[in-house]
Enzyme design. Structure first.
Site, short mmCIF file in Angstrom:
data_model
loop_
_atom_site.label_atom_id
_atom_site.label_comp_id
_atom_site.label_asym_id
_atom_site.label_seq_id
_atom_site.Cartn_x
_atom_site.Cartn_y
_atom_site.Cartn_z
N GLU A 186 0.85 -1.20 0.00
CA GLU A 186 0.00 0.00 0.00
C GLU A 186 0.88 1.24 0.00
O GLU A 186 1.93 1.27 0.66
CB GLU A 186 -0.90 -0.04 1.25
CG GLU A 186 -1.85 1.15 1.41
CD GLU A 186 -1.29 2.26 2.29
OE1 GLU A 186 -1.95 3.33 2.39
OE2 GLU A 186 -0.18 2.11 2.86
N ARG A 233 -9.71 9.61 0.72
CA ARG A 233 -8.34 9.12 0.91
C ARG A 233 -8.01 8.09 -0.17
O ARG A 233 -8.40 6.93 -0.09
CB ARG A 233 -8.19 8.51 2.30
CG ARG A 233 -6.75 8.18 2.69
CD ARG A 233 -6.70 7.58 4.08
NE ARG A 233 -5.33 7.44 4.55
CZ ARG A 233 -4.65 8.36 5.22
NH1 ARG A 233 -5.23 9.52 5.51
NH2 ARG A 233 -3.41 8.16 5.61
#
Length: 411
Positions: free
Chosen positions: A201, A244
């Protein structure tokens, strides 16, 4: 009947601070893994450290693990019982990714995080102290696992990070020698351990950094290691009231899955969350901005607006969603401010930051407000990661079922 972890922690004076070494990581990892086939990675160092503790603390019992095991885990997120897969948690932060994979039936068998304060939060919630700097840990010392997880540092690739480094005349991306090359530590571990799958990530800007050269190197490296690679930019706003965007990279070992995995990233969920859902009913006045800070933020925004820039504070619509919360939130809270009637806006509380990232309220926050802001700003939207994890675990379960069928046929 097991002994409570809280009692053992007190007896052995398990405290995470700047003096904490990997000895404590070995001990707590052994406590959590003594029965699952990876204990040999931790037992020797853990036994030696336990003997030293007994001598140092003048403990009457014999320094062996029989006295301490099994443990009753009186912590918010105890290790998974009867797990269906094993994973490791690199650049673990405060455990947002671990939480998502534990919730999908996984067992964490190794974790690494260099920041002392993040380690403190991690131990308070999971009962395990992460090992330190991954660059100093040999891939040979890491246990076998099914899934490798890593939210590797994003500052060398983030828009804000690149701007700051450019302004200071510093290098960014892979040329950032302190953080930019940490991806290659992930690569060396994948090369040696050959997990069935991985999930990485990072910030959205990783994809476009250095005219897309950086991302091309990452994907190419992972493919050369023998993995089918899938990636997609996902937005946390479908799971929490926060905009986000993050790049999620998932890989499946070709020799295991034969390039036939049917993995797909989760479809965006229609979220009914609004920002006011995460707010605490009563908040201390210390979170309200001072006149001086509020005037400065307004003036700063005016100057940038006059120049045609979009920089400035973010006054959040309570019936909408917020901007992205970042690790710099502790400085002034400007990116996510909450309007208040009759007084200056306020910043979020640490608990509200935790909720904005999808952490449950039982998640312990044992650090100062400033450290908590950094930790949650650096973390992940846990429900989004959990949705990705669910789809990865589906693929793992197909392989397990296929292997069991082959065994049954041979019998």
């Amino acid at each position: 009947m097991g002994k409570k972890y809280s009692d053992i922690k007190e007896k052995l004076q398990i405290v995470v601070d700047k003096k904490t070494t990997n000895d404590l990581a070995h001990l707590t990892h052994y406590f959590q893994n003594h029965k699952n086939g990876v204990s040999q990675c931790f037992r020797s160092s853990a036994t030696e450290y336990l003997s030293e503790l007994h001598e140092e603390l003048n403990i009457a019992e014999e320094p062996n693990f029989q006295y301490y095991l099994p443990i009753k885990w009186d912590i918010p997120f105890p290790p998974t019982e009867n797990p269906t897969f094993k994973f490791i948690d690199l650049f673990a932060g405060i455990g947002g990714i671990r939480l998502a994979y534990q919730n999908n039936g996984g067992k964490c068998v190794f974790t690494s995080e260099w920041d002392t304060y993040a380690k403190k939060t991690y131990e308070a919630n999971f009962g395990e102290v992460p090992f330190g700097d991954i660059t100093q840990i040999s891939e040979k010392d890491i246990p076998d696992h099914d899934v490798l997880l890593g939210g590797f540092p994003c500052q060398p690739f983030s828009i804000a990070g690149v701007s700051k480094k450019n302004s200071l005349g510093r290098k960014h991306g892979f040329l950032d020698e302190t953080q930019g090359t940490l991806f290659f530590d992930i690569a060396r571990i994948i090369k040696h351990k050959k997990p069935k799958a991985f999930m990485l990530e990072n910030v959205k800007n990783l994809v476009s950094h250095d005219k897309k050269k950086t991302f091309k190197v990452i994907i190419s490296t992972l493919e050369k290691l023998g993995y089918n690679v899938h990636f997609k930019i996902l937005n946390g706003k479908h799971y929490v009231p926060q905009n986000r965007e993050r790049i999620i990279i998932v890989g499946f070992k070709k020799t295991v899955f034969k390039s036939k995995e049917t993995f797909e990233f989760p479809d965006p969920q229609e979220s009914n969350f609004v920002f006011k859902d995460i707010l605490e009913p009563k908040v201390d006045d210390k979170y309200t901005l001072s006149d001086k800070l509020w005037n400065y933020l307004q003036e700063h925004a005016r100057k940038h607006k006059a120049k045609g820039n979009g920089f400035g504070f973010g006054l959040t619509d309570l019936n909408g969603i917020s901007r992205t919360i970042s690790a710099r939130y502790y400085k002034d809270g400007s990116e996510v401010l909450i309007p208040q009637k009759g007084k200056n806006p306020r910043r979020l509380t640490p608990r509200e930051c935790a909720r904005l990232q999808g952490f449950p309220d039982k998640f312990i926050i044992p650090v100062s407000n400033n450290q908590a802001y950094k930790q949650f700003g650096n973390s992940v939207v846990t429900p989004l990661i959990q949705a990705v994890a669910k789809n990865i675990v589906k693929e793992l379960s197909k392989i397990n079922e296929s292997n069991q069928s082959k065994i049954a046929v041979h019998k």
